[in-house]
Design a protein around this motif. Structure first.
Motif, PDB file in Angstrom:
ATOM      1  N   GLY A  56       8.713  -5.823  -0.047  1.00 39.13           N
ATOM      2  CA  GLY A  56       7.927  -6.589   0.999  1.00 39.13           C
ATOM      3  C   GLY A  56       6.714  -5.635   1.289  1.00 39.13           C
ATOM      4  N   GLY A  57       7.556  -4.492   2.054  1.00 41.68           N
ATOM      5  CA  GLY A  57       6.373  -3.463   2.354  1.00 41.68           C
ATOM      6  C   GLY A  57       5.184  -2.853   1.362  1.00 41.68           C
ATOM      7  N   ARG A  58       5.788  -2.675   0.230  1.00 43.68           N
ATOM      8  CA  ARG A  58       4.976  -1.990  -0.992  1.00 43.68           C
ATOM      9  C   ARG A  58       3.887  -2.995  -1.362  1.00 43.68           C
ATOM     10  NH1 ARG A  58       4.667   2.429  -4.257  1.00 43.68           N
ATOM     11  NH2 ARG A  58       2.670   2.449  -5.054  1.00 43.68           N
ATOM     12  N   ALA A  59       4.285  -4.316  -1.066  1.00 43.26           N
ATOM     13  CA  ALA A  59       3.512  -5.477  -1.578  1.00 43.26           C
ATOM     14  C   ALA A  59       2.376  -5.361  -0.490  1.00 43.26           C
ATOM     15  CB  ALA A  59       4.072  -6.690  -1.627  1.00 43.26           C
ATOM     16  N   LEU A  60       2.528  -5.357   0.623  1.00 47.38           N
ATOM     17  CA  LEU A  60       1.691  -5.191   1.775  1.00 47.38           C
ATOM     18  C   LEU A  60       0.744  -3.839   1.707  1.00 47.38           C
ATOM     19  CD1 LEU A  60       3.380  -6.939   4.725  1.00 47.38           C
ATOM     20  CD2 LEU A  60       1.733  -7.931   3.189  1.00 47.38           C
ATOM     21  N   PHE A  61       1.391  -2.903   1.592  1.00 49.42           N
ATOM     22  CA  PHE A  61       0.808  -1.463   1.474  1.00 49.42           C
ATOM     23  C   PHE A  61      -0.431  -1.605   0.183  1.00 49.42           C
ATOM     24  CE2 PHE A  61       0.330   2.499  -0.799  1.00 49.42           C
ATOM     25  CZ  PHE A  61       0.296   3.412  -0.105  1.00 49.42           C
ATOM     26  N   ASP A  62       0.104  -2.206  -0.917  1.00 52.39           N
ATOM     27  CA  ASP A  62      -0.899  -2.341  -1.976  1.00 52.39           C
ATOM     28  C   ASP A  62      -2.053  -2.980  -1.595  1.00 52.39           C
ATOM     29  OD1 ASP A  62       0.980  -0.647  -3.707  1.00 52.39           O
ATOM     30  OD2 ASP A  62       1.818  -2.332  -4.559  1.00 52.39           O
ATOM     31  N   LEU A  63      -1.802  -3.891  -0.748  1.00 55.29           N
ATOM     32  CA  LEU A  63      -3.011  -4.717  -0.272  1.00 55.29           C
ATOM     33  C   LEU A  63      -3.818  -3.874   0.684  1.00 55.29           C
ATOM     34  CD1 LEU A  63      -1.673  -8.401   0.654  1.00 55.29           C
ATOM     35  CD2 LEU A  63      -2.880  -7.469  -1.200  1.00 55.29           C
TER      36      LEU A  63
END
Lengths: 493, 493
Positions: free
Chosen positions: B217-224
């Motif tokens: 979840g955190g990586r997906a938002l970081f990528d955004l």
């Protein structure tokens, strides 16, 4: 046409296997460099500074030939570079940069509190991409390399293709000085070529990247750094138009002096500074003839390299061809990569409407004058200015608009200059050379000044560790005499 | 099955237009909040703390129902939350967090040096994603919100779907307290729903993101966040297995006591702490019967929500089904989202070989014991451990291996614990709750402790600005009594 003819060995490309070897040597050096007491690392930086100063007669001719700068500029920049290395040596000897903190166990704290002690430790190997326009101060042995080494991080420089021979010779001097001063092997390395640079950013052993250069180039490498399985910090200093606001009162009081100062700052080094003021807000009615005459009277000077020449010509064409601009002075290219300065004009409304095009950085000797009638409407620029390295305000102390313009500056830029010029970044403690994107990719940090070291350090907290097993900087007796805060108080030795 | 039955209004999704309105109110509040003197913002934090304490009887039942924690845990965590707010109020009143620096003009400096003065300013609106496992201390009014508000940044919380009603009630209390204390409208907002969260990260007015949660979840938002046209800082605290090393000497001297302490720490809150020790290195020959009996004797307890239950069951299946592991205690699911603890064993060689699978965080009540024969080979773990929040060493002070294990800890983790346990993060100045990826996405920072405020501040330097036009904190007379360094010296008032 504009770079020196390739020597038999240019261009070089570091092979992937050799890059691996360089990174592995850097990783092997990392714990040894980290284990040196700050004073030990200070001696390394001093040795590098001394060696570079001693090698000036070797280095300066290479810089002149590859970067096309006059002798005095090259010598001055080398001096700034070694000054910077010595400043970081002072920072290390002072020790406050470690941000050491001691919070003894406290049963009355309000939440459970064992003995916890904190200090900053080096991140590990740092890859540095130098800039073409500062072949000394922002390149091989420049600010990123100096601050990373000071932090205790091995450095692998990706040589700038604009000055390959200077990069190699500088690296030899640095490596020799480090070895002579007892640094671990691998503390400093050099790689060459676009692909080696890409692979260095992606290399599993790389822990951070420092970069100074263009927005497209920097963004591409930033995207690589954050796409890694383990993203790493990327400290990129990319682009800035460094707007200058001149209030009506200032223009009335000393317009001629301001315009003369502007012309000097904007055309310094043929406008090839990241802090070059590129957009000048002036009240309508300010006579532009003298400014135009000043620009027109300046001789063409060589730009750094073919890439800069190409980018500048395209940017100038875009500005000059835009229906909202008027060309006051059209600079001339001499066919050998030299350009004389250009001066263009637009109005505030047009700027606000076409900001995306008109506020794009045009790296080189070009200035866009923006004329305004209603001073209060200058504040609308806050809505269209992207992140900046600097904002400059020329005003009078009792100018009604001055506080708002300074606040505008602080809201978009890392440095706000009053009645002065943004070029000539002071290398000192309180300097910020940074700002929100695209000025940099890391708005919390600076790449010039003593706090630049903070980019390459991370905090580690020791909980309930016996005195004899703590890092020296955290032991009760404070054998390194490091300033420390206690219970959140101010640092003291 | 494990979350409370949806009330008519659940789940809610903040519409894009409403998100825009929340972000615009936050952006409008930003300069007003920034302009409050630090003491003024301290009063806001105090007011929020008081209001939350006063509302405990409202809030605690919601937390009990939605997070399935016992009363005492909920009250304790609320106390930690308001303690944290008050700690940041103290930090503001102290003023050192501004890192104010004054370097007067100096013609003898060695490079040109006008008067330059630096301080830290707020980044602007911050979006906060709270964690399910700390519905108070790491959620709506938790550490990220407290430190961002303290920094002077408006906060927009994306409500955690695991405790939507608590999130809403907490937001009401916070908003009311802020309004009552004179904060600008828009200083705090709440949005709900996955899509609103994504859009908030991408919103042009968002200047930074705080996140506590899972790696995917955190990586997906970081990528955004890093894919934006203007990338912004993303402070994500993601995952950590928090290894514990027990030396042979320690196991011999007090093995039983260590294992009892381990079982307590690892199963606290059903193992649902980001600092839960999940991997325990023990010398071969250490009797595991008592540890297994301890684990087997612990009752099943409800996990936080369906997502945690699903992730835990999958992770446990992977560990238990791996040919290199042996299941000592297989926890039991009661069909209602409760699990009893599991204990598994493997050897050091197997761990080194299969580290990618065996060192994946299993969030919940599961422990992997790694037995070793040659103590020196423990150091090989450095090659396979990813970034950690904590590393714990149980040793004797004269253990030959202890210094190397502590150094290993500092090389991969943000906190190194000696003869204690990583759970129970002290809220104090010298704390680091952070570490290299994937422990966090920002290794330079902590999300607990007073230096967490540093994440939401950036430096601005004022050059040659007249005294009357400087921010108060930088004026010669220092009217705010802010500690400042001068010429690089130690900060003093």
């Amino acid at each position: 046409m504009n770079t020196p003819p390739p020597t038999p060995e240019d261009p070089r490309e570091t092979a992937p296997g050799e890059l691996d070897a360089v990174m592995e040597r850097a990783a092997a050096a990392a714990p040894l460099l980290a284990a040196l007491a700050p004073g030990g690392r200070a001696r390394l930086l001093w040795a590098v500074a001394e060696a570079l100063d001693t090698a000036a007669d070797d280095l300066v001719p290479l810089a002149r030939e590859e970067a096309h700068y006059p002798e005095a500029r090259c010598r001055g920049e080398l001096g700034r570079t070694t000054f910077q290395l010595r400043l970081f040596a002072d920072v290390l000897e002072d020790g406050a940069y470690l941000e050491a903190m001691v919070d003894p166990a406290d049963p009355d704290w309000g939440t459970p509190r064992p003995d916890v002690r904190r200090l900053l430790v080096p991140l590990g190997p740092v890859v540095v991409f130098g800039a073409s326009n500062f072949p000394f101060a922002f390149s091989t042995a420049g600010g990123d390399s100096a601050s990373a080494l000071a932090a205790g991080c091995p450095v692998v420089v990706k040589a700038h293709p604009g000055h390959p021979r200077l990069a190699r010779r500088t690296a030899e001097v640095v490596t020799g000085a480090l070895a002579g001063a007892g640094a671990p092997e691998g503390a400093f390395g050099l790689v060459e070529g676009v692909e080696a640079g890409r692979l260095a950013v992606l290399h599993p052993l790389t822990r951070a990247v420092g970069f100074t250069g263009s927005i497209p180039g920097g963004r591409a490498l930033f995207d690589l750094a954050v796409s890694r399985p383990d993203p790493i910090p990327f400290y990129g200093e990319l682009g800035s138009v460094n707007p200058v606001f001149v209030t009506r009162a200032a223009a009335t009081a000393r317009g001629g002096e301001i315009l003369a100062g502007y012309a000097e700052s904007a055309n310094l080094g043929s406008g090839q500074f990241c802090t070059k003021p590129g957009v000048l807000f002036l009240p309508e009615g300010t006579g532009l003839d003298a400014l135009a005459a000043d620009f027109a009277g300046r001789a063409a000077a060589p730009l750094l390299n073919d890439r800069v020449v190409g980018g500048f010509a395209r940017g100038l064409d875009t500005l000059a061809g835009h229906p909202a601009t008027e060309v006051l002075v059209r600079g001339v290219a001499d066919g050998d990569g030299s350009w004389s300065p250009s001066l263009l004009r637009t109005g505030l409304d047009a700027l606000l409407e076409h900001s995306e095009t008109l506020l794009e950085e045009c790296f080189g000797p070009a200035t866009l004058v923006v004329t305004y009638s209603d001073e209060r409407r200058l504040l609308e620029a806050a809505g269209v200015l992207q992140g900046q390295l600097t904002v400059t305000v020329h005003g009078e102390e009792d100018d009604a608009i001055a506080p708002a313009l300074l606040a505008l500056g602080a809201s978009v830029a890392g440095r706000v200059v009053w009645n002065g010029w943004p070029t000539g970044v002071a290398v000192t403690h309180a300097m910020t050379h940074g700002g929100p994107y695209p000025a940099t990719t890391a708005p919390l940090h600076t790449s010039v000044g003593s706090t630049a070291i903070r980019r390459f350090l991370r905090p580690v907290t020791y909980q309930s560790v016996p005195d004899g097993l703590l890092p020296e900087a955290l032991r009760d007796a404070n054998p390194l005499n490091v300033p420390r805060s206690r219970n959140g108080g101010l640092p003291a030795v």
